[in-house]
Design a protein around this motif. Structure first.
Motif, PDB file in Angstrom:
ATOM      1  N   UNK A  54      -2.813 -14.284  40.621  1.00 24.90           N
ATOM      2  CA  UNK A  54      -1.579 -15.063  40.495  1.00 24.90           C
ATOM      3  C   UNK A  54      -0.343 -14.186  40.444  1.00 24.90           C
ATOM      4  N   UNK A  55      -0.375 -13.157  39.599  1.00 29.45           N
ATOM      5  CA  UNK A  55       0.853 -12.386  39.406  1.00 29.45           C
ATOM      6  C   UNK A  55       0.683 -10.890  39.584  1.00 29.45           C
ATOM      7  N   UNK A  56      -0.520 -10.440  39.945  1.00 27.73           N
ATOM      8  CA  UNK A  56      -0.727  -9.029  40.214  1.00 27.73           C
ATOM      9  C   UNK A  56      -0.812  -8.148  38.996  1.00 27.73           C
ATOM     10  N   UNK A  57      -0.848  -8.729  37.806  1.00 30.90           N
ATOM     11  CA  UNK A  57      -1.003  -7.897  36.618  1.00 30.90           C
ATOM     12  C   UNK A  57      -2.381  -7.246  36.651  1.00 30.90           C
ATOM     13  N   UNK A  58      -2.481  -6.097  36.006  1.00 34.61           N
ATOM     14  CA  UNK A  58      -3.673  -5.270  36.161  1.00 34.61           C
ATOM     15  C   UNK A  58      -4.224  -4.782  34.833  1.00 34.61           C
ATOM     16  N   UNK A  59      -5.481  -4.422  34.883  1.00 31.59           N
ATOM     17  CA  UNK A  59      -6.189  -3.845  33.749  1.00 31.59           C
ATOM     18  C   UNK A  59      -6.997  -2.655  34.261  1.00 31.59           C
ATOM     19  N   UNK A  60      -7.057  -1.592  33.446  1.00 30.45           N
ATOM     20  CA  UNK A  60      -7.888  -0.435  33.777  1.00 30.45           C
ATOM     21  C   UNK A  60      -8.673   0.017  32.541  1.00 30.45           C
TER      22      UNK A  60
END
Length: 126
Positions: A54-60
């Motif tokens: 949806x918004x391109x937020x990311x987790x690593x």
């Protein structure tokens, strides 16, 4: 029918780079989280990175922060994992996975994902 197809794996020397691709079909990208997991021989499957469609937020995961970058091209329903400064310990089969996601808390465990690709092998030589 949901399909996820990974590509881009291979053999690379330590310090090198690879870009993995995950081509998705059969679902609305915007409503899903797409994750990359890896599994080394004899080890459990590990969440590496995730992205919100949806918004391109990311987790690593901590072990890849600063080296890996996840991105998506919603026009192509494709998610990428750019892997730089690769280490021998990054050697594993890499899988992409997808699941409907409401944006509340990252899905980091395999059981949280409904759909899986077939995997692509990454080997990093020392």
């Amino acid at each position: 029918e949901v399909q996820l197809v990974e590509s881009g794996g291979g053999l690379v020397q330590a310090g090198g780079s690879l870009r993995l691709s995950c081509a998705a079909s059969g679902f609305t990208f915007d409503d899903y989280a797409i994750g990359w997991f890896r599994q080394a021989p004899g080890k459990e499957r590990e969440g590496v990175s995730s992205i919100s469609g949806a918004d391109g937020s990311t987790y690593y995961v901590d072990s890849v922060k600063g080296r890996f970058t996840i991105s998506s091209d919603n026009t192509k329903n494709t998610v990428y994992l750019q892997m730089n400064s690769l280490k021998p310990e990054d050697t594993a089969d890499y899988y992409c996975a997808a699941s409907p996601w409401d944006g509340s808390g990252w899905y980091t465990e395999p059981y949280e994902y409904n759909y899986w690709g077939q995997g692509t092998q990454v080997t990093v030589s020392s």
